[in-house]
Design an enzyme around this catalytic site. Structure first.
Site, PDB file in Angstrom:
ATOM      1  N   ALA A   9       0.830  -1.210   0.000  1.00 42.99           N
ATOM      2  CA  ALA A   9       0.000   0.000   0.000  1.00 42.99           C
ATOM      3  C   ALA A   9       0.862   1.257   0.000  1.00 42.99           C
ATOM      4  O   ALA A   9       0.351   2.372   0.043  1.00 42.99           O
ATOM      5  CB  ALA A   9      -0.932  -0.005   1.226  1.00 42.99           C
ATOM      6  N   ILE A  12       6.106   2.823  -3.559  1.00 44.92           N
ATOM      7  CA  ILE A  12       6.644   1.924  -4.578  1.00 44.92           C
ATOM      8  C   ILE A  12       5.795   0.656  -4.668  1.00 44.92           C
ATOM      9  O   ILE A  12       5.458   0.181  -5.750  1.00 44.92           O
ATOM     10  CB  ILE A  12       8.122   1.594  -4.282  1.00 44.92           C
ATOM     11  CG1 ILE A  12       8.957   2.885  -4.317  1.00 44.92           C
ATOM     12  CG2 ILE A  12       8.670   0.577  -5.293  1.00 44.92           C
ATOM     13  CD1 ILE A  12      10.373   2.739  -3.783  1.00 44.92           C
ATOM     14  N   ASP A  39       1.128  -6.636   9.810  1.00 43.31           N
ATOM     15  CA  ASP A  39       2.491  -6.276  10.195  1.00 43.31           C
ATOM     16  C   ASP A  39       3.446  -7.420   9.843  1.00 43.31           C
ATOM     17  O   ASP A  39       3.186  -8.572  10.216  1.00 43.31           O
ATOM     18  CB  ASP A  39       2.518  -5.998  11.709  1.00 43.31           C
ATOM     19  CG  ASP A  39       3.790  -5.302  12.151  1.00 43.31           C
ATOM     20  OD1 ASP A  39       4.866  -5.604  11.601  1.00 43.31           O
ATOM     21  OD2 ASP A  39       3.702  -4.453  13.062  1.00 43.31           O
ATOM     22  N   ALA A  60       8.030  -3.571   2.333  1.00 40.06           N
ATOM     23  CA  ALA A  60       7.677  -2.937   3.611  1.00 40.06           C
ATOM     24  C   ALA A  60       8.935  -2.519   4.352  1.00 40.06           C
ATOM     25  O   ALA A  60       9.864  -3.301   4.523  1.00 40.06           O
ATOM     26  CB  ALA A  60       6.875  -3.903   4.473  1.00 40.06           C
ATOM     27  N   TYR A 163      19.118   3.985   9.040  1.00 40.39           N
ATOM     28  CA  TYR A 163      18.312   3.421   7.962  1.00 40.39           C
ATOM     29  C   TYR A 163      19.180   2.581   7.018  1.00 40.39           C
ATOM     30  O   TYR A 163      18.839   1.445   6.674  1.00 40.39           O
ATOM     31  CB  TYR A 163      17.620   4.553   7.204  1.00 40.39           C
ATOM     32  CG  TYR A 163      16.991   4.149   5.894  1.00 40.39           C
ATOM     33  CD1 TYR A 163      15.913   3.263   5.856  1.00 40.39           C
ATOM     34  CD2 TYR A 163      17.469   4.645   4.682  1.00 40.39           C
ATOM     35  CE1 TYR A 163      15.337   2.895   4.651  1.00 40.39           C
ATOM     36  CE2 TYR A 163      16.901   4.291   3.474  1.00 40.39           C
ATOM     37  CZ  TYR A 163      15.833   3.406   3.460  1.00 40.39           C
ATOM     38  OH  TYR A 163      15.272   3.046   2.272  1.00 40.39           O
ATOM     39  N   ASN A 192      17.249   7.125  -6.102  1.00 39.88           N
ATOM     40  CA  ASN A 192      16.213   8.030  -5.590  1.00 39.88           C
ATOM     41  C   ASN A 192      14.944   7.876  -6.413  1.00 39.88           C
ATOM     42  O   ASN A 192      14.871   8.380  -7.533  1.00 39.88           O
ATOM     43  CB  ASN A 192      16.687   9.481  -5.650  1.00 39.88           C
ATOM     44  CG  ASN A 192      17.731   9.778  -4.598  1.00 39.88           C
ATOM     45  OD1 ASN A 192      18.805   9.176  -4.584  1.00 39.88           O
ATOM     46  ND2 ASN A 192      17.403  10.670  -3.702  1.00 39.88           N
ATOM     47  N   ARG A 231      22.783  12.690  -7.811  1.00 40.82           N
ATOM     48  CA  ARG A 231      21.956  11.528  -7.516  1.00 40.82           C
ATOM     49  C   ARG A 231      21.434  10.946  -8.822  1.00 40.82           C
ATOM     50  O   ARG A 231      21.461  11.598  -9.848  1.00 40.82           O
ATOM     51  CB  ARG A 231      20.734  11.941  -6.659  1.00 40.82           C
ATOM     52  CG  ARG A 231      21.063  12.435  -5.256  1.00 40.82           C
ATOM     53  CD  ARG A 231      21.555  11.323  -4.361  1.00 40.82           C
ATOM     54  NE  ARG A 231      21.757  11.767  -2.982  1.00 40.82           N
ATOM     55  CZ  ARG A 231      22.857  12.363  -2.519  1.00 40.82           C
ATOM     56  NH1 ARG A 231      23.865  12.625  -3.335  1.00 40.82           N
ATOM     57  NH2 ARG A 231      22.943  12.710  -1.249  1.00 40.82           N
TER      58      ARG A 231
HETATM   59  N1  LIG Z   1      11.645   5.822  -2.061  1.00 35.85           N
HETATM   60  C1  LIG Z   1      12.927   5.633  -2.360  1.00 35.85           C
HETATM   61  O1  LIG Z   1      13.570   6.483  -2.978  1.00 35.85           O
HETATM   62  C2  LIG Z   1      13.609   4.352  -1.944  1.00 35.85           C
HETATM   63  C3  LIG Z   1      14.975   4.229  -2.236  1.00 35.85           C
HETATM   64  C4  LIG Z   1      15.625   3.054  -1.871  1.00 35.85           C
HETATM   65  C5  LIG Z   1      14.926   2.035  -1.256  1.00 35.85           C
HETATM   66  N2  LIG Z   1      13.605   2.183  -0.965  1.00 35.85           N
HETATM   67  C6  LIG Z   1      12.905   1.060  -0.325  1.00 35.85           C
HETATM   68  O2  LIG Z   1      11.705   0.809  -1.021  1.00 35.85           O
HETATM   69  C7  LIG Z   1      10.731   0.259  -0.140  1.00 35.85           C
HETATM   70  C8  LIG Z   1       9.420   1.004  -0.292  1.00 35.85           C
HETATM   71  O3  LIG Z   1       9.623   2.368   0.083  1.00 35.85           O
HETATM   72  P1  LIG Z   1       8.606   3.541  -0.279  1.00 35.85           P
HETATM   73  O4  LIG Z   1       9.406   4.682  -0.741  1.00 35.85           O
HETATM   74  O5  LIG Z   1       7.508   3.010  -1.124  1.00 35.85           O
HETATM   75  O6  LIG Z   1       8.074   3.916   1.180  1.00 35.85           O
HETATM   76  P2  LIG Z   1       6.575   3.904   1.761  1.00 35.85           P
HETATM   77  O7  LIG Z   1       6.682   4.374   3.158  1.00 35.85           O
HETATM   78  O8  LIG Z   1       5.648   4.608   0.852  1.00 35.85           O
HETATM   79  O9  LIG Z   1       6.206   2.357   1.725  1.00 35.85           O
HETATM   80  C9  LIG Z   1       6.570   1.468   2.720  1.00 35.85           C
HETATM   81  C10 LIG Z   1       5.318   0.708   3.104  1.00 35.85           C
HETATM   82  O10 LIG Z   1       5.682  -0.266   4.088  1.00 35.85           O
HETATM   83  C11 LIG Z   1       4.649  -0.331   5.030  1.00 35.85           C
HETATM   84  N3  LIG Z   1       5.205  -0.858   6.288  1.00 35.85           N
HETATM   85  C12 LIG Z   1       6.095  -0.271   7.118  1.00 35.85           C
HETATM   86  N4  LIG Z   1       6.332  -1.052   8.162  1.00 35.85           N
HETATM   87  C13 LIG Z   1       5.598  -2.170   7.992  1.00 35.85           C
HETATM   88  C14 LIG Z   1       5.432  -3.346   8.761  1.00 35.85           C
HETATM   89  N5  LIG Z   1       6.068  -3.532   9.924  1.00 35.85           N
HETATM   90  N6  LIG Z   1       4.589  -4.302   8.304  1.00 35.85           N
HETATM   91  C15 LIG Z   1       3.925  -4.125   7.124  1.00 35.85           C
HETATM   92  N7  LIG Z   1       4.039  -3.017   6.367  1.00 35.85           N
HETATM   93  C16 LIG Z   1       4.866  -2.049   6.800  1.00 35.85           C
HETATM   94  C17 LIG Z   1       4.169   1.092   5.170  1.00 35.85           C
HETATM   95  O11 LIG Z   1       2.846   1.151   5.707  1.00 35.85           O
HETATM   96  C18 LIG Z   1       4.250   1.594   3.732  1.00 35.85           C
HETATM   97  O12 LIG Z   1       3.019   1.471   3.051  1.00 35.85           O
HETATM   98  C19 LIG Z   1      11.357   0.317   1.256  1.00 35.85           C
HETATM   99  O13 LIG Z   1      11.871  -0.946   1.582  1.00 35.85           O
HETATM  100  C20 LIG Z   1      12.488   1.323   1.093  1.00 35.85           C
HETATM  101  O14 LIG Z   1      13.530   1.081   2.017  1.00 35.85           O
HETATM  102  C21 LIG Z   1      12.930   3.319  -1.295  1.00 35.85           C
END
Ligand SMILES: NC(=O)c1ccc[n+]([C@@H]2O[C@H](COP(=O)([O-])OP(=O)(O)OC[C@H]3O[C@@H](n4cnc5c(N)ncnc54)[C@H](O)[C@@H]3O)[C@@H](O)[C@H]2O)c1
Ligand SMILES: [Zn+2]
Length: 333
Positions: A9, A12, A39, A60, A163, A192, A231
């Site tokens: 949800a 990404i 969770d 997640a 992180y 990014n 970046r």
């Molecule tokens: N956005 C970026 O630029 C970026 C870059 C590198 C890596 N990432 C990785 O991509 C992934 C998605 O990131 P995003 O940017 O979509 O962030 P986001 O916060 O939109 O999505 C993360 C989702 O994980 C869910 N979540 C968090 N803890 C949880 C748990 N304990 N149980 C179940 N669900 C849980 C949140 O509710 C959220 O919907 C992450 O693993 C992040 O580390 C993102």
């Protein structure tokens, strides 16, 4: 293929769900944000969710640089305990295919070359240097200026904040799981990521979100340092496509394979602010000279392995992506 998308949800994850559906797969969303929340740290709930699942796409996580060290335990809990619980349940359920949302933050500072010393790895930048506006990390041997280059997957890991540390530990856990079970694990080390549905600015958001949120308030994007930090801004639909490609691939069993996931078209943060502000119709960005501890100066990846081995390529160009992002909706909570 029935794919459990943890964090499905999220920003990404929701694009991954869309891309999987478009490719004829059956995504199952598993996210703490949904009602009722699911969770990844809850062994029973994960076990139930894995019924009939062929693969897990693990998005997640708690993201972003956070607020100093105060939320360290929460990062470790969500990202590393969560991954361990998920992998244990997968081992028990016989699910042998994992794609992990990795991150370029595992590299720390990118790759640099000194004219005299070749490839070097600068340490964390000193506060006194940052205060004085000396943002470029010097050669750790001779102090000379360095030329930034592209990081490949075999670069040593050097996480610089909580992180980053938790994202690296996720990979090590996944590798241990793959060895123990004979499963296949892929880590897509995203750069990014930006695009529609990106969360609004919080201490946990990315820089594109800070700028886009400022513009929405009628304020100028505030560019830290001197704006020349580089970046790789990669579009969220391209990242989603990389996840589908990784899920459909047949990587080595019993090991984790890492792929840098970037556009291959690095830009400075200042250029990104300008492109976004221009597309939005102003105001022009301001360069503030502020800095954040734990930020790295330049980090740009070589994503050639992902292109050659998985046949993926970035489709959304920088200008077009920024124009779309300027008009796209953002997530509010
Ligand atoms: N956005 C970026 O630029 C970026 C870059 C590198 C890596 N990432 C990785 O991509 C992934 C998605 O990131 P995003 O940017 O979509 O962030 P986001 O916060 O939109 O999505 C993360 C989702 O994980 C869910 N979540 C968090 N803890 C949880 C748990 N304990 N149980 C179940 N669900 C849980 C949140 O509710 C959220 O919907 C992450 O693993 C992040 O580390 C993102
Ligand atoms: Zn040197």
């Amino acid at each position: 293929m029935r794919v459990l998308v943890t964090g499905g949800a999220g920003f990404i994850g929701s694009h991954v769900v869309e891309a999987l559906t478009a490719h004829g797969h059956e995504p199952v969303v598993y996210d703490i944000r949904t009602d009722p929340g699911s969770d990844v740290r809850d062994p029973e709930a994960v076990r139930r969710a894995l019924t009939g699942v062929d693969a897990v796409c693990h998005q997640a996580a708690m993201v972003g640089l956070g607020t100093g060290f105060t939320d360290a335990a929460e990062y470790v809990s969500r990202n590393d305990l969560g991954t361990a619980v998920l992998l244990t349940a997968m081992a028990d359920a016989g699910v042998r295919r994992l794609v992990l949302a990795g991150s370029m933050v595992v590299y720390g500072e990118g790759r640099y070359e000194c004219e005299r010393h070749g490839v070097v790895r600068p340490g964390p930048r000193a506060v006194a240097d940052l205060e004085a506006g000396r943002f470029e990390p010097p050669c750790p041997v001779c102090g000379a200026d360095l030329a930034p280059g592209l990081v490949t997957e075999d670069a040593p890991a050097d996480p610089r904040n909580v992180y980053a540390t938790t994202k690296l530990a996720q990979e090590h856990l996944a590798a241990a799981w793959a060895r123990a079970t004979g499963g296949t694990a892929v880590s897509l080390r995203y750069h990014n990521v930006y695009g529609p549905g990106m969360p609004r600015d919080t201490p946990y958001a990315g820089v594109a979100s800070f700028f886009r949120s400022a513009l929405a308030r009628g304020e100028a994007p505030r560019v830290f340092e001197d704006g020349r930090q580089r970046r790789d801004f990669v579009h969220v639909r391209d990242v989603a496509a990389a996840n589908v490609a990784a899920l459909e691939a047949s990587p080595a069993a019993g090991a984790l394979t890492a792929y840098n996931t970037g556009s291959g078209d690095p830009h400075t943060v200042g250029e990104m602010a300008h492109a976004l502000a221009a597309a939005y119709g102003g105001p022009e960005p301001v360069v503030t000279g502020q800095y954040r501890l734990g930020d790295v100066r330049h980090i740009t990846a070589d994503s050639a392995r992902l292109r050659t081995e998985l046949g993926w390529k970035a489709e959304v160009g920088f200008e077009a992506g920024m124009r779309e992002f300027a008009e796209a909706g953002m997530r509010t909570a």
